[in-house]
Design a protein around this motif. Structure first.
Motif, short mmCIF file in Angstrom:
data_model
loop_
_atom_site.label_atom_id
_atom_site.label_comp_id
_atom_site.label_asym_id
_atom_site.label_seq_id
_atom_site.Cartn_x
_atom_site.Cartn_y
_atom_site.Cartn_z
N GLY A 1 39.77 38.80 35.51
CA GLY A 1 40.46 40.07 35.26
C GLY A 1 39.48 41.23 35.32
N GLU A 2 39.53 42.05 34.27
CA GLU A 2 38.65 43.22 34.20
C GLU A 2 37.40 42.96 33.36
OE1 GLU A 2 40.50 45.84 30.69
OE2 GLU A 2 41.98 45.21 32.19
N GLU A 3 37.22 41.72 32.90
CA GLU A 3 36.16 41.39 31.95
C GLU A 3 34.74 41.56 32.48
OE1 GLU A 3 36.73 37.43 30.44
OE2 GLU A 3 38.87 37.77 30.14
N ARG A 4 34.52 41.39 33.76
CA ARG A 4 33.16 41.43 34.32
C ARG A 4 33.06 42.45 35.44
NH1 ARG A 4 31.10 35.17 34.71
NH2 ARG A 4 31.43 34.66 32.53
N PRO A 5 33.02 43.72 35.08
CA PRO A 5 32.93 44.74 36.14
C PRO A 5 31.60 44.65 36.88
CG PRO A 5 32.70 45.74 33.98
CD PRO A 5 33.03 44.31 33.74
N LEU A 6 31.65 44.88 38.17
CA LEU A 6 30.45 44.93 38.99
C LEU A 6 29.74 46.27 38.78
CD1 LEU A 6 28.85 43.35 41.16
CD2 LEU A 6 30.24 44.52 42.88
N VAL A 7 30.56 47.32 38.61
CA VAL A 7 30.06 48.68 38.43
C VAL A 7 30.78 49.30 37.24
CG1 VAL A 7 29.88 50.97 39.49
CG2 VAL A 7 29.63 48.93 40.90
N GLU A 8 30.03 49.92 36.35
CA GLU A 8 30.65 50.65 35.23
C GLU A 8 31.06 52.04 35.72
OE1 GLU A 8 31.35 49.52 32.27
OE2 GLU A 8 30.31 47.60 32.41
N GLY A 9 32.20 52.49 35.27
CA GLY A 9 32.62 53.84 35.64
C GLY A 9 34.13 53.97 35.67
N ASP B 1 39.92 45.89 38.56
CA ASP B 1 39.36 47.04 37.84
C ASP B 1 40.06 47.15 36.49
OD1 ASP B 1 41.76 48.58 38.09
OD2 ASP B 1 41.14 49.26 40.08
N GLN B 2 39.63 48.11 35.66
CA GLN B 2 40.13 48.17 34.27
C GLN B 2 41.48 48.84 34.10
OE1 GLN B 2 37.38 49.65 35.46
NE2 GLN B 2 36.85 51.51 34.33
N ARG B 3 42.05 49.35 35.18
CA ARG B 3 43.38 49.95 35.05
C ARG B 3 44.42 48.86 34.90
NH1 ARG B 3 43.02 53.77 40.21
NH2 ARG B 3 42.11 51.85 40.98
N GLY B 4 45.39 49.04 34.06
CA GLY B 4 46.41 48.03 33.80
C GLY B 4 46.06 47.24 32.56
N SER B 5 47.01 46.45 32.12
CA SER B 5 46.80 45.66 30.90
C SER B 5 45.90 44.46 31.21
CB SER B 5 48.15 45.15 30.37
OG SER B 5 48.68 44.20 31.26
N THR B 6 45.35 43.89 30.16
CA THR B 6 44.48 42.73 30.31
C THR B 6 45.22 41.58 30.98
OG1 THR B 6 43.22 43.37 28.36
CG2 THR B 6 43.05 41.08 29.05
N GLU B 7 46.46 41.33 30.54
CA GLU B 7 47.25 40.23 31.10
C GLU B 7 47.54 40.47 32.58
OE1 GLU B 7 48.22 42.00 28.36
OE2 GLU B 7 47.62 40.54 26.84
N TYR B 8 47.91 41.71 32.92
CA TYR B 8 48.22 42.04 34.31
C TYR B 8 46.97 41.84 35.18
CZ TYR B 8 49.71 44.43 38.51
OH TYR B 8 50.02 44.71 39.82
N ASN B 9 45.83 42.33 34.69
CA ASN B 9 44.61 42.22 35.48
C ASN B 9 44.15 40.77 35.64
OD1 ASN B 9 44.40 44.93 36.08
ND2 ASN B 9 43.19 45.40 34.25
N LEU B 10 44.34 39.94 34.63
CA LEU B 10 44.02 38.52 34.76
C LEU B 10 44.89 37.87 35.83
CD1 LEU B 10 43.46 37.40 31.05
CD2 LEU B 10 41.81 37.21 32.92
N ALA B 11 46.17 38.20 35.82
CA ALA B 11 47.09 37.64 36.81
C ALA B 11 46.75 38.15 38.22
CB ALA B 11 48.53 37.99 36.45
N LEU B 12 46.45 39.45 38.35
CA LEU B 12 46.10 40.02 39.66
C LEU B 12 44.81 39.40 40.19
CD1 LEU B 12 46.50 42.06 41.94
CD2 LEU B 12 45.36 43.79 40.50
N ALA B 13 43.82 39.26 39.33
CA ALA B 13 42.55 38.66 39.75
C ALA B 13 42.75 37.20 40.17
CB ALA B 13 41.53 38.77 38.63
N GLN B 14 43.63 36.49 39.48
CA GLN B 14 43.92 35.10 39.85
C GLN B 14 44.60 35.05 41.22
OE1 GLN B 14 42.94 32.31 38.23
NE2 GLN B 14 43.74 31.14 39.97
N ARG B 15 45.52 35.96 41.46
CA ARG B 15 46.20 36.01 42.78
C ARG B 15 45.18 36.31 43.88
NH1 ARG B 15 49.93 39.20 40.04
NH2 ARG B 15 49.43 41.03 41.32
#
Length: 199
Positions: free
Chosen positions: A161-169, A122-136
């Motif tokens: 990461g957060e680049e392709r949300p399934l749902v906006e909100g 989701d979009q919470r957190g930094s871009t770098e953190y979300n990319l790493a979390l999504a990779q994990r």
């Protein structure tokens, strides 16, 4: 005398006709019309029965083909079902485990199939953190499938990461839908359906 001659001339053809031997009529091919009708009816009934059997067999094969196609479509759906994660977590639990077990069964029964695992956050957190979390998250799914005997060479992971949300909100419902791993079939065909999926 003339009368006598005329009488003789008149009698000669009659005598000739009467003396001539009659030949018995040559018997032609005997046909028993009852038998012919019966045989014709029997042949027609056999033909109808064979046509009905052929049609029934074709219908049975068509039903089986549709059932196989339907089952294969169900197996493809299982492979592409999304798996969701808890907030700030890459742990697989509950419903996600069951879905991944079914994916492993489909992959095991279809050794030519390869998939891509996309990790999302989701979009919470930094871009770098979300990319790493999504990779994990994507790698956790890959490790789960490997533990069920699926070769790592049959899938690869990517992080969005957060680049392709399934749902906006900006609410918990939207966040929960965006913390996920998605799956795409990148090679092979799903033709075999594991018993776990068959109805």
């Amino acid at each position: 005398m003339k009368l006598r001659h005329a009488a003789v001339l008149f009698l000669i053809p009659l005598v000739l006709v009467g003396c001539r031997k009659r030949r018995p009529a040559e018997p032609g091919p005997q046909t028993d019309t009852t038998t012919v009708v019966t045989d014709d009816t029997g042949a027609r009934e056999d033909s109808i029965r064979l046509a009905d059997e052929r049609r029934a067999e074709e219908e049975r094969l068509e039903r089986e083909r549709r059932a196989r196609e339907g089952a294969a479509a169900s197996a493809r759906e299982v492979l592409t079902e999304i798996v969701f994660f808890e907030y700030d977590s890459d742990e697989i639990q509950g419903d996600a485990e069951e879905r991944l077990r079914l994916k492993a069964a489909v992959l095991r029964d279809n050794p030519g199939v390869r998939i891509r695992i996309d990790g999302h956050a989701d979009q919470r957190g930094s871009t770098e953190y979300n990319l790493a979390l999504a990779q994990r998250r994507a790698e956790a799914v890959a490790a789960f499938l490997e533990n069920y005997g699926i070769s790592a060479s049959r899938f690869h992971t990517i992080s969005y990461g957060e680049e392709r949300p399934l749902v906006e909100g900006d609410d918990e419902e939207a966040y929960a839908r965006n913390r996920r791993a998605e799956f795409s079939i990148t090679g092979g065909s799903v033709v075999n359906v594991p018993a776990e999926i068959q109805g």
